[in-house]
Design a protein around this motif. Structure first.
Motif, PDB file in Angstrom:
ATOM      1  N   SER A  42      -4.104   3.781   0.453  1.00  0.00           N
ATOM      2  CA  SER A  42      -4.671   4.274  -0.805  1.00  0.00           C
ATOM      3  C   SER A  42      -6.129   3.851  -0.960  1.00  0.00           C
ATOM      4  CB  SER A  42      -3.850   3.754  -1.987  1.00  0.00           C
ATOM      5  OG  SER A  42      -2.526   4.250  -1.935  1.00  0.00           O
ATOM      6  N   ILE A  43      -6.460   2.642  -0.524  1.00  0.00           N
ATOM      7  CA  ILE A  43      -7.812   2.124  -0.709  1.00  0.00           C
ATOM      8  C   ILE A  43      -8.819   2.886   0.144  1.00  0.00           C
ATOM      9  CG2 ILE A  43      -9.258   0.087  -0.271  1.00  0.00           C
ATOM     10  CD1 ILE A  43      -6.850  -1.616  -1.173  1.00  0.00           C
ATOM     11  N   PHE A  44      -8.442   3.260   1.377  1.00  0.00           N
ATOM     12  CA  PHE A  44      -9.385   3.922   2.285  1.00  0.00           C
ATOM     13  C   PHE A  44      -9.217   5.442   2.324  1.00  0.00           C
ATOM     14  CE2 PHE A  44      -9.651  -0.417   3.757  1.00  0.00           C
ATOM     15  CZ  PHE A  44     -10.986  -0.548   4.110  1.00  0.00           C
ATOM     16  N   SER A  45      -8.329   5.991   1.503  1.00  0.00           N
ATOM     17  CA  SER A  45      -8.098   7.442   1.562  1.00  0.00           C
ATOM     18  C   SER A  45      -9.335   8.243   1.190  1.00  0.00           C
ATOM     19  CB  SER A  45      -6.935   7.829   0.642  1.00  0.00           C
ATOM     20  OG  SER A  45      -7.233   7.516  -0.711  1.00  0.00           O
ATOM     21  N   ALA A  67      -0.765  12.709  -2.241  1.00  0.00           N
ATOM     22  CA  ALA A  67       0.612  13.205  -2.126  1.00  0.00           C
ATOM     23  C   ALA A  67       1.327  12.552  -0.949  1.00  0.00           C
ATOM     24  CB  ALA A  67       0.601  14.726  -1.961  1.00  0.00           C
ATOM     25  N   VAL A  68       0.607  12.387   0.166  1.00  0.00           N
ATOM     26  CA  VAL A  68       1.196  11.701   1.316  1.00  0.00           C
ATOM     27  C   VAL A  68       1.430  10.224   0.987  1.00  0.00           C
ATOM     28  CG1 VAL A  68       0.847  11.066   3.733  1.00  0.00           C
ATOM     29  CG2 VAL A  68       0.145  13.319   2.938  1.00  0.00           C
ATOM     30  N   ALA A  69       0.513   9.622   0.233  1.00  0.00           N
ATOM     31  CA  ALA A  69       0.706   8.229  -0.188  1.00  0.00           C
ATOM     32  C   ALA A  69       1.970   8.094  -1.004  1.00  0.00           C
ATOM     33  CB  ALA A  69      -0.505   7.751  -0.993  1.00  0.00           C
ATOM     34  N   LEU A 127       0.388  12.174  10.132  1.00  0.00           N
ATOM     35  CA  LEU A 127       0.067  11.255   9.044  1.00  0.00           C
ATOM     36  C   LEU A 127       1.269  11.057   8.127  1.00  0.00           C
ATOM     37  CD1 LEU A 127      -2.168   9.609   7.566  1.00  0.00           C
ATOM     38  CD2 LEU A 127      -2.622  11.682   6.231  1.00  0.00           C
ATOM     39  N   ILE A 128       1.970  12.123   7.830  1.00  0.00           N
ATOM     40  CA  ILE A 128       3.169  12.033   6.990  1.00  0.00           C
ATOM     41  C   ILE A 128       4.222  11.151   7.659  1.00  0.00           C
ATOM     42  CG2 ILE A 128       5.127  13.359   6.103  1.00  0.00           C
ATOM     43  CD1 ILE A 128       3.155  15.650   5.571  1.00  0.00           C
ATOM     44  N   LEU A 133       7.089   5.867   7.872  1.00  0.00           N
ATOM     45  CA  LEU A 133       7.398   4.584   8.510  1.00  0.00           C
ATOM     46  C   LEU A 133       6.930   3.417   7.642  1.00  0.00           C
ATOM     47  CD1 LEU A 133       6.583   5.059  12.304  1.00  0.00           C
ATOM     48  CD2 LEU A 133       8.781   4.434  11.320  1.00  0.00           C
ATOM     49  N   GLN A 134       5.729   3.526   7.093  1.00  0.00           N
ATOM     50  CA  GLN A 134       5.205   2.458   6.260  1.00  0.00           C
ATOM     51  C   GLN A 134       6.049   2.259   5.007  1.00  0.00           C
ATOM     52  OE1 GLN A 134       1.015   3.437   5.576  1.00  0.00           O
ATOM     53  NE2 GLN A 134       0.449   1.841   7.027  1.00  0.00           N
ATOM     54  N   GLY A 135       6.400   3.360   4.352  1.00  0.00           N
ATOM     55  CA  GLY A 135       7.211   3.253   3.140  1.00  0.00           C
ATOM     56  C   GLY A 135       8.597   2.709   3.418  1.00  0.00           C
ATOM     57  N   PHE A 136       9.203   3.168   4.511  1.00  0.00           N
ATOM     58  CA  PHE A 136      10.522   2.681   4.910  1.00  0.00           C
ATOM     59  C   PHE A 136      10.467   1.177   5.167  1.00  0.00           C
ATOM     60  CE2 PHE A 136      14.170   2.029   7.614  1.00  0.00           C
ATOM     61  CZ  PHE A 136      15.110   2.956   7.172  1.00  0.00           C
TER      62      PHE A 136
END
Length: 449
Positions: A42-45, A67-69, A127-128, A133-136
């Protein structure tokens, strides 16, 4: 009555105490890195959104990146379920290693993925997948690391040690922000950041996650899990309950409802006081972006340092009195505090009001992970701590800023203040109904059996 050396964890041998501290540090360091990796997106988006979503204006590109975040938040309950169940069945150490390995892969994928100009629609698709993976990973990390630290910490100072869980959350955010400032002001030009410099934080995050995996492979398993594993070995019914969602919802439904009630007010307040206040000071109070950023950053640093102290207070006076700081403060002080912040033009007053809000929040954020851990038996503890919170965080935390902006757009901004107060009131009722876990901790009861 004063705590005994045994209750403080001081009766163990020096070698045992060193191993305990090494394990606590390993678990905490991994949590910092996971939060850094998750929040860096989110910071570098603002810099990489054009690389994956070309065409249109910058707002459209940022909306696509956002939206991807959001996908990372939506998938968190699934990660909490799967990795939490793994932690209850195979051990906390195994689950923590799996979690940080997945975060490493997700970050490295973002760092290495070619742009839309090179591979077309495959770029946002990859990217999605990386964000999933990050959210999981983050979904499983939160509950499992809190469970691990709760079980590893010495009994009489459990609140103090588990207070560092929230330190790692804020520290991960601050590290990502600090790296952004260094890259912006000392290393790269805006053009370089947009072209390729945005890959640096993800490459660093992936490498750090590999280092965290190395640290976690050397940490000890908790006594609480090993006792639970031994007791379940010869009993089919107990074995079937370990990490079972059905067992959690049926046999421990009251604790699950308490966990949800504990989380509702604190989650909404966390997103309000740590994330939305910066925008609120710009859009409503009229501060410049630089001033609002400075105020919130300094306040967050002080807030971060106070978390173990609030945890220590809970070791002395009990968990419920500390939770009540948030329950009462959040219910009755949010509305006047937000009105005052929205009308002040003094940076010093705004800073004091930010600190007051974060002080109220500390009654929740410093110990909520510990209180939840003390409610559940070891066989479903990681799942019980993580899954209800992940659901509340996805449903209510993820919509907090949206609701605040919608109320403002509709001309009824103060309605949002009352919404935050109402959510805190739900938690206040929960605190009044639930047991005092400092004296009735399931972790301690199982240790005595």
């Amino acid at each position: 009555m004063a705590a005994t050396p045994h209750e403080l964890g001081l009766s163990a041998s020096p070698a045992a105490r060193r191993e305990r501290m090494r394990s606590i540090i390993g678990g905490s360091a991994g949590n910092v890195i996971e939060w850094y990796d998750f929040l860096a997106y989110s910071i570098f988006s603002i810099y990489f959104s054009k690389a994956f979503f070309p065409g249109g204006n910058q707002t459209a590109q940022l909306l696509n990146a956002a939206a991807v975040a959001a996908i990372g938040y939506v998938v968190r309950p699934l990660g909490s379920w799967v990795i939490g169940a793994l932690a209850d069945r195979r051990g906390r150490r195994v689950a923590l290693s799996v979690s940080v390995a997945m975060m490493s892969v997700g970050s490295l994928i973002i760092a290495l993925t070619p742009t839309y100009a090179s591979i077309g629609v495959a770029a946002p698709a990859v990217l999605i997948c990386a964000r999933l993976l990050q959210g999981f990973s983050m979904g499983g990390e939160a509950g499992t690391s809190a469970t691990y630290l709760s079980e590893m910490a010495p009994t009489g100072r459990r609140g103090f040690f588990v207070g560092f869980v929230q330190v790692t959350v804020v520290m991960g955010q601050l590290v990502a922000l600090a790296l952004m400032l260094v890259l912006q002001r000392l290393v790269l030009s805006p053009g370089q950041l947009e072209q390729w410099g945005w890959r640096i934080p993800f490459a660093i995050g992936g490498a750090l996650a590999v280092f965290a995996l190395y640290l976690r492979r050397g940490i000890a398993e908790t006594d609480a899990f090993e006792r639970s594993d031994a007791k379940s070995a010869g009993t089919h019914a107990r074995q079937a309950q370990r990490g079972s969602l059905l067992a959690l919802l049926v046999l421990h439904r009251r604790q699950t409802l308490w966990t949800i009630g504990i989380s509702i007010g604190g989650t909404v307040a966390f997103y309000t006081f740590t994330i939305y206040l910066q925008k609120f000071m710009v859009n409503t109070a009229g501060f410049s972006r630089d001033t609002a950023t400075l105020i919130t950053t300094v306040a967050l640093v002080i807030y971060m340092c106070c978390q173990p102290l609030f945890g220590l207070l809970s070791d002395v006076v009990g968990r419920r009195p500390v939770l009540m700081i948030f329950g009462v403060g959040g219910t009755f002080l949010t509305v006047p505090l937000m009105h005052a912040l929205g009308t002040t033009h003094s940076a010093l007053t705004a800073f004091a009001l930010n600190l007051a809000a974060l002080g109220i929040l500390s009654g929740f954020s410093s110990i909520h992970w510990l209180v939840k851990s003390e409610l559940f038996p070891a066989r479903v503890r990681a799942l019980g701590v993580g899954l209800p919170f992940a659901i509340v965080s996805s449903v209510m935390g993820g919509t907090t800023e949206y609701l605040a902006l919608r109320f403002k757009h509709a001309g009824h901004e103060s309605w949002f203040f009352y919404y935050v107060s109402a959510c805190a009131a739900v938690s206040l009722v929960t605190y009044l109904l639930m047991p005092e876990t400092r004296h009735r901790s399931v972790i301690d009861e199982e240790a005595r059996q």
